[in-house]
Design an enzyme around this catalytic site. Structure first.
Site, PDB file in Angstrom:
ATOM      1  N   LYS A  89       0.828  -1.219   0.000  1.00 48.06           N
ATOM      2  CA  LYS A  89       0.000   0.000   0.000  1.00 48.06           C
ATOM      3  C   LYS A  89       0.859   1.266   0.000  1.00 48.06           C
ATOM      4  CE  LYS A  89      -2.353  -0.783   3.786  1.00 48.06           C
ATOM      5  NZ  LYS A  89      -1.937  -2.118   4.232  1.00 48.06           N
TER       6      LYS A  89
ATOM      7  N   ARG B 130     -10.087   1.717   9.051  1.00 43.05           N
ATOM      8  CA  ARG B 130      -9.726   0.350   9.393  1.00 43.05           C
ATOM      9  C   ARG B 130     -10.826  -0.402  10.112  1.00 43.05           C
ATOM     10  NH1 ARG B 130      -3.630   0.960   9.175  1.00 43.05           N
ATOM     11  NH2 ARG B 130      -2.714  -0.733  10.292  1.00 43.05           N
TER      12      ARG B 130
ATOM     13  N   ARG C  51      11.289  -1.770  11.768  1.00 43.47           N
ATOM     14  CA  ARG C  51      10.126  -1.256  12.497  1.00 43.47           C
ATOM     15  C   ARG C  51       9.889  -2.074  13.750  1.00 43.47           C
ATOM     16  NH1 ARG C  51       4.965  -0.096   8.701  1.00 43.47           N
ATOM     17  NH2 ARG C  51       3.928  -0.896  10.562  1.00 43.47           N
TER      18      ARG C  51
HETATM   19  P1  AMP Z   1       0.376   0.740   9.513  1.00 43.24           P
HETATM   20  O1  AMP Z   1       1.713   1.275   9.178  1.00 43.24           O
HETATM   21  O2  AMP Z   1      -0.716   1.317   8.674  1.00 43.24           O
HETATM   22  O3  AMP Z   1       0.334  -0.767   9.531  1.00 43.24           O
HETATM   23  O4  AMP Z   1       0.045   1.223  10.996  1.00 43.24           O
HETATM   24  C1  AMP Z   1       0.881   0.863  12.094  1.00 43.24           C
HETATM   25  C2  AMP Z   1       0.069   0.898  13.369  1.00 43.24           C
HETATM   26  O5  AMP Z   1      -0.467   2.224  13.590  1.00 43.24           O
HETATM   27  C3  AMP Z   1      -1.139  -0.022  13.396  1.00 43.24           C
HETATM   28  O6  AMP Z   1      -0.819  -1.355  13.773  1.00 43.24           O
HETATM   29  C4  AMP Z   1      -2.038   0.670  14.426  1.00 43.24           C
HETATM   30  O7  AMP Z   1      -1.572   0.428  15.746  1.00 43.24           O
HETATM   31  C5  AMP Z   1      -1.789   2.141  14.121  1.00 43.24           C
HETATM   32  N1  AMP Z   1      -2.748   2.630  13.101  1.00 43.24           N
HETATM   33  C6  AMP Z   1      -2.472   3.036  11.827  1.00 43.24           C
HETATM   34  N2  AMP Z   1      -3.589   3.402  11.180  1.00 43.24           N
HETATM   35  C7  AMP Z   1      -4.617   3.230  12.063  1.00 43.24           C
HETATM   36  C8  AMP Z   1      -6.018   3.420  12.004  1.00 43.24           C
HETATM   37  N3  AMP Z   1      -6.641   3.841  10.891  1.00 43.24           N
HETATM   38  N4  AMP Z   1      -6.735   3.141  13.129  1.00 43.24           N
HETATM   39  C9  AMP Z   1      -6.149   2.724  14.260  1.00 43.24           C
HETATM   40  N5  AMP Z   1      -4.846   2.487  14.376  1.00 43.24           N
HETATM   41  C10 AMP Z   1      -4.065   2.747  13.301  1.00 43.24           C
END
Ligand code: AMP
Length: 186
Positions: free
Chosen positions: A13, A88, A133
């Site tokens: 993504k 999400r 990460r």
């Molecule tokens: P990502 O890089 O999009 O996988 O996001 C990393 C982490 O940030 C996720 O595992 C959540 O803990 C938090 N996070 C990111 N986007 C959201 C969202 N839309 N709602 C809630 N938590 C989020």
């Protein structure tokens, strides 16, 4: 153009959002990146979100929805954007609907990227090596994929029913996937 990019962790993504952003001249907005920036800088938001991110859980909706609302109201977002990692869950879909209604700017498309679970696991392992990460450990990756399957994957159907979904197979090369997406958006 106002776009969502959806799909499981490791599907690409972020990579595709960056290419689309460049091609269409719109900002790519990633809630995960916003949280990581705040974590790194130890802001109050970062400190509040940390416990959830470290466990692979979703940060509470109230906090997340506010970030998106503020970000979409900025000047550089007035001609469009691509949102990566949001919404999400159901409540975030409803929040986004009301934010867009308030701004008077409807969504154009939701792009859903698909790939086999084995491809996703491989990509995430590689990313863990490169980016280091903190939430890319095997246990937290598995937790994040579970949360995705239960809470986020069902949202794809909502956008399909609204007639705005563009589904793309994300197993080929980066450039060819990007071409497929841009063709589908025309
Ligand atoms: P990502 O890089 O999009 O996988 O996001 C990393 C982490 O940030 C996720 O595992 C959540 O803990 C938090 N996070 C990111 N986007 C959201 C969202 N839309 N709602 C809630 N938590 C989020």
């Amino acid at each position: 153009m106002r776009l969502l990019i959806m799909g499981p962790q490791g599907v690409g993504k972020g990579t595709q959002a960056a290419l689309i952003s460049k091609n269409l001249g719109i900002p790519a907005i990633s809630t995960g990146d916003i949280f990581r920036y705040n974590l790194k800088n130890e802001t109050p938001l970062g400190l509040e979100a940390k416990a959830y991110i470290d466990k692979g859980l979703l940060v509470p909706d109230e906090l997340t929805n506010k970030i998106v609302k503020d970000r979409l109201a900025k000047d550089d977002a007035s001609n469009g954007w691509i949102l990566d990692g949001y919404p999400r869950n159901d409540s975030q879909v409803a929040a986004l609907d009301s934010i867009l209604e308030e701004l008077g700017t409807p969504l154009d498309h939701a792009i859903a990227l698909n790939a086999e679970r084995s491809v996703l696991m491989d990509r995430m392992k590689k990313r863990a090596e490169i980016e280091g990460r903190a939430d890319d450990t095997p246990e937290i990756i598995a937790k994040r994929l579970d949360v995705y399957e239960h809470e986020t994957a069902p949202l794809i159907d909502i956008y399909r029913k609204r007639g705005v979904l563009v589904e793309i197979d994300s197993t080929g090369g980066i450039e060819s996937i990007s071409e497929h997406i841009l063709d589908a958006l025309k």
